[in-house]
Design a protein around this motif. Sequence first.
Motif, PDB file in Angstrom:
ATOM      1  N   ALA A   1      -7.709 -44.506 -18.414  1.00 55.35           N
ATOM      2  CA  ALA A   1      -8.049 -45.853 -18.872  1.00 55.35           C
ATOM      3  C   ALA A   1      -9.491 -45.803 -19.384  1.00 55.35           C
ATOM      4  O   ALA A   1     -10.229 -44.857 -19.097  1.00 55.35           O
ATOM      5  CB  ALA A   1      -7.914 -46.849 -17.734  1.00 55.35           C
ATOM      6  N   PHE A   2      -9.907 -46.824 -20.154  1.00 55.45           N
ATOM      7  CA  PHE A   2     -11.289 -46.832 -20.647  1.00 55.45           C
ATOM      8  C   PHE A   2     -12.289 -46.847 -19.506  1.00 55.45           C
ATOM      9  O   PHE A   2     -13.335 -46.214 -19.573  1.00 55.45           O
ATOM     10  CB  PHE A   2     -11.539 -48.043 -21.541  1.00 55.45           C
ATOM     11  N   THR A   3     -11.961 -47.610 -18.457  1.00 59.90           N
ATOM     12  CA  THR A   3     -12.858 -47.657 -17.306  1.00 59.90           C
ATOM     13  C   THR A   3     -13.112 -46.247 -16.775  1.00 59.90           C
ATOM     14  O   THR A   3     -14.246 -45.886 -16.444  1.00 59.90           O
ATOM     15  CB  THR A   3     -12.240 -48.543 -16.194  1.00 59.90           C
ATOM     16  N   ASP A   4     -12.057 -45.432 -16.708  1.00 59.53           N
ATOM     17  CA  ASP A   4     -12.207 -44.048 -16.257  1.00 59.53           C
ATOM     18  C   ASP A   4     -13.070 -43.247 -17.228  1.00 59.53           C
ATOM     19  O   ASP A   4     -13.920 -42.449 -16.818  1.00 59.53           O
ATOM     20  CB  ASP A   4     -10.840 -43.347 -16.178  1.00 59.53           C
ATOM     21  N   SER A   5     -12.802 -43.417 -18.521  1.00 61.27           N
ATOM     22  CA  SER A   5     -13.509 -42.587 -19.494  1.00 61.27           C
ATOM     23  C   SER A   5     -14.986 -42.970 -19.539  1.00 61.27           C
ATOM     24  O   SER A   5     -15.852 -42.102 -19.696  1.00 61.27           O
ATOM     25  CB  SER A   5     -12.849 -42.666 -20.880  1.00 61.27           C
ATOM     26  N   ILE A   6     -15.295 -44.243 -19.327  1.00 67.09           N
ATOM     27  CA  ILE A   6     -16.701 -44.661 -19.250  1.00 67.09           C
ATOM     28  C   ILE A   6     -17.353 -44.015 -18.030  1.00 67.09           C
ATOM     29  O   ILE A   6     -18.446 -43.476 -18.112  1.00 67.09           O
ATOM     30  CB  ILE A   6     -16.811 -46.206 -19.181  1.00 67.09           C
ATOM     31  N   SER A   7     -16.652 -44.019 -16.898  1.00 64.83           N
ATOM     32  CA  SER A   7     -17.261 -43.452 -15.693  1.00 64.83           C
ATOM     33  C   SER A   7     -17.421 -41.935 -15.812  1.00 64.83           C
ATOM     34  O   SER A   7     -18.331 -41.355 -15.253  1.00 64.83           O
ATOM     35  CB  SER A   7     -16.480 -43.851 -14.434  1.00 64.83           C
ATOM     36  N   LEU A   8     -16.553 -41.293 -16.596  1.00 58.28           N
ATOM     37  CA  LEU A   8     -16.687 -39.838 -16.821  1.00 58.28           C
ATOM     38  C   LEU A   8     -17.705 -39.511 -17.913  1.00 58.28           C
ATOM     39  O   LEU A   8     -18.169 -38.365 -17.998  1.00 58.28           O
ATOM     40  CB  LEU A   8     -15.345 -39.254 -17.271  1.00 58.28           C
ATOM     41  N   GLY A   9     -18.004 -40.488 -18.756  1.00 57.11           N
ATOM     42  CA  GLY A   9     -18.887 -40.213 -19.889  1.00 57.11           C
ATOM     43  C   GLY A   9     -18.182 -39.522 -21.045  1.00 57.11           C
ATOM     44  O   GLY A   9     -18.797 -38.815 -21.833  1.00 57.11           O
ATOM     45  N   ILE A  10     -16.870 -39.726 -21.137  1.00 57.02           N
ATOM     46  CA  ILE A  10     -16.090 -39.153 -22.243  1.00 57.02           C
ATOM     47  C   ILE A  10     -15.624 -40.301 -23.133  1.00 57.02           C
ATOM     48  O   ILE A  10     -15.089 -41.286 -22.639  1.00 57.02           O
ATOM     49  CB  ILE A  10     -14.859 -38.385 -21.712  1.00 57.02           C
ATOM     50  N   ASP A  11     -15.822 -40.153 -24.429  1.00 56.46           N
ATOM     51  CA  ASP A  11     -15.432 -41.202 -25.359  1.00 56.46           C
ATOM     52  C   ASP A  11     -13.981 -40.966 -25.791  1.00 56.46           C
ATOM     53  O   ASP A  11     -13.700 -40.427 -26.856  1.00 56.46           O
ATOM     54  CB  ASP A  11     -16.384 -41.155 -26.563  1.00 56.46           C
ATOM     55  N   ALA A  12     -13.037 -41.372 -24.935  1.00 50.71           N
ATOM     56  CA  ALA A  12     -11.619 -41.082 -25.178  1.00 50.71           C
ATOM     57  C   ALA A  12     -11.033 -42.037 -26.218  1.00 50.71           C
ATOM     58  O   ALA A  12     -11.115 -43.250 -26.055  1.00 50.71           O
ATOM     59  CB  ALA A  12     -10.845 -41.203 -23.869  1.00 50.71           C
ATOM     60  N   PRO A  13     -10.455 -41.506 -27.287  1.00 53.37           N
ATOM     61  CA  PRO A  13      -9.857 -42.368 -28.303  1.00 53.37           C
ATOM     62  C   PRO A  13      -8.457 -42.831 -27.888  1.00 53.37           C
ATOM     63  O   PRO A  13      -7.785 -42.171 -27.097  1.00 53.37           O
ATOM     64  CB  PRO A  13      -9.761 -41.451 -29.523  1.00 53.37           C
ATOM     65  N   VAL A  14      -8.039 -43.963 -28.432  1.00 53.10           N
ATOM     66  CA  VAL A  14      -6.678 -44.451 -28.190  1.00 53.10           C
ATOM     67  C   VAL A  14      -5.719 -43.609 -29.037  1.00 53.10           C
ATOM     68  O   VAL A  14      -5.817 -43.589 -30.257  1.00 53.10           O
ATOM     69  CB  VAL A  14      -6.549 -45.941 -28.585  1.00 53.10           C
ATOM     70  N   ARG A  15      -4.813 -42.906 -28.392  1.00 58.81           N
ATOM     71  CA  ARG A  15      -3.858 -42.053 -29.104  1.00 58.81           C
ATOM     72  C   ARG A  15      -2.484 -42.173 -28.454  1.00 58.81           C
ATOM     73  O   ARG A  15      -2.368 -42.431 -27.267  1.00 58.81           O
ATOM     74  CB  ARG A  15      -4.285 -40.572 -29.007  1.00 58.81           C
ATOM     75  N   HIS A  16      -1.464 -41.894 -29.245  1.00 63.22           N
ATOM     76  CA  HIS A  16      -0.144 -41.797 -28.649  1.00 63.22           C
ATOM     77  C   HIS A  16       0.029 -40.401 -28.077  1.00 63.22           C
ATOM     78  O   HIS A  16      -0.495 -39.420 -28.617  1.00 63.22           O
ATOM     79  CB  HIS A  16       0.937 -42.156 -29.667  1.00 63.22           C
ATOM     80  N   SER A  17       0.721 -40.330 -26.963  1.00 66.11           N
ATOM     81  CA  SER A  17       0.899 -39.076 -26.222  1.00 66.11           C
ATOM     82  C   SER A  17       1.323 -37.945 -27.151  1.00 66.11           C
ATOM     83  O   SER A  17       2.228 -38.101 -27.969  1.00 66.11           O
ATOM     84  CB  SER A  17       1.953 -39.295 -25.131  1.00 66.11           C
ATOM     85  N   GLY A  18       0.667 -36.800 -27.017  1.00 71.67           N
ATOM     86  CA  GLY A  18       1.014 -35.640 -27.838  1.00 71.67           C
ATOM     87  C   GLY A  18       0.134 -35.504 -29.066  1.00 71.67           C
ATOM     88  O   GLY A  18      -0.015 -34.411 -29.617  1.00 71.67           O
ATOM     89  N   ASN A  19      -0.483 -36.621 -29.482  1.00 69.79           N
ATOM     90  CA  ASN A  19      -1.338 -36.622 -30.680  1.00 69.79           C
ATOM     91  C   ASN A  19      -2.792 -36.425 -30.246  1.00 69.79           C
ATOM     92  O   ASN A  19      -3.568 -37.362 -30.177  1.00 69.79           O
ATOM     93  CB  ASN A  19      -1.143 -37.952 -31.409  1.00 69.79           C
ATOM     94  N   ILE A  20      -3.144 -35.171 -29.964  1.00 67.82           N
ATOM     95  CA  ILE A  20      -4.451 -34.935 -29.343  1.00 67.82           C
ATOM     96  C   ILE A  20      -5.433 -34.199 -30.259  1.00 67.82           C
ATOM     97  O   ILE A  20      -6.558 -33.915 -29.852  1.00 67.82           O
ATOM     98  CB  ILE A  20      -4.306 -34.138 -28.016  1.00 67.82           C
TER      99      ILE A  20
END
Lengths: 237, 237
Positions: free
Chosen positions: B113-132
């Motif tokens: 979730a974004f909350t997780d990615s903020i706490s990790l310091g990773i800017d995770a984009p919204v993607r559909h599974s498999g599209n990495i």
Amino acid sequence: MASSPALDRSVVEQIVRQIVLGNAAAPANKPTESGDKPAELMVSISARHCHLSDADVETLFGPGAKLTPEKDLYQDGFFAAAETVMIVGPRKRMLPNVRVLGPTRPYSQVELAFTDSISLGIDAPVRHSGNIKGTPGCVLVGPKGVVELQEGVIRAARHVHMSNKDAERYGVKNGDFMKLRIESPQCTVVFEDLLVRADATSKLEVHIDTDEGNACFLDGATKVELQKQEGDCKCKH
Amino acid sequence: MASSPALDRSVVEQIVRQIVLGNAAAPANKPTESGDKPAELMVSISARHCHLSDADVETLFGPGAKLTPEKDLYQDGFFAAAETVMIVGPRKRMLPNVRVLGPTRPYSQVELAFTDSISLGIDAPVRHSGNIKGTPGCVLVGPKGVVELQEGVIRAARHVHMSNKDAERYGVKNGDFMKLRIESPQCTVVFEDLLVRADATSKLEVHIDTDEGNACFLDGATKVELQKQEGDCKCKH
């Protein structure tokens, strides 16, 4: 202003994560009167924070202590204070460095997102600010003392501040509900149940919490729009 | 199944926080054929988790290691494994005990979730599974080894699994987008951009993340409803 060594800059910044994209004080289907310039729509994410009474400020920060304004909030007269408190839940889980917002209030109140309340182990109900009767309590820990709140932990219900003049433009009144649509790539969200808090002087500003801001990725939003709870729909039906 | 002392039951449970309230496989404005019983609508919150390749399972859990099914997920053949990994971000921030879901996949992938990615310091984009492709990486730490992912950290875009028959009932096809309305006291939300993933065998199930589930307080929801992206609107216009 004296800088505090305990200041967690990112927390202060998070309290005022904001986006201004809308220009929607006058609904598109309602002609704007000549000279009636629509206000900008500010959407702000309120990170977890607390409001304190004067007595609790003194207990937590020492006799005679007052809150130190650190950063002005968008609404005139409100500020993020330099002071933070630790919030402790029933199972000794805690959130360190929760920002205090000023000015002080008659009663202390803690506002959390659901994510925060889950991590604390407190079942915080959705309430509008000030309506804390029967809500859970918690323990606040400051550098000089501890306060046990019997009640006051809530998830603040989403709301929009506006002037009576803006309310008139939208065709709503204080206490009505509106919808907020946030258009964001792959994660557009419509938040219903947005309470209108209109008075003579407030600036047009929506308050949502971090869960809501993250659910719609507010930082990546391309459009924000206030709509009446019923109507103003742009569907093809 | 052998119980693992490292098992964090609450994490497994959070992976399958679900609600079944809807009964909306046949839109109200479309008569249901006789005998064409509408499917129940399951809405599931996916907590942060990862998918691993066979090679990464062996690196993290030892040569010859296989995932241990711990709890079946709603979709046939998928499970929460007994295994967890630590996810480490670029600034050495970490999330401990992130659940592995099975079965294994050609490429490892971390869904936050974004909350997780903020706490990790990773800017995770919204993607559909498999599209990495081109997404950020991270470090996975297991009891027997470490894997450095060059890419694969995403925020999974909200989606709905369904059978081709359900898709036909809704008047949509694989790859279309729908809306999910979750009616919840004081925090009703409409999630747009819900990708339809239809195939021959999938059960009707929406997947949203913890931020989205918390934003609408899914656990307190009184109604869940799938709507076509355009139309099916119940407004008074």
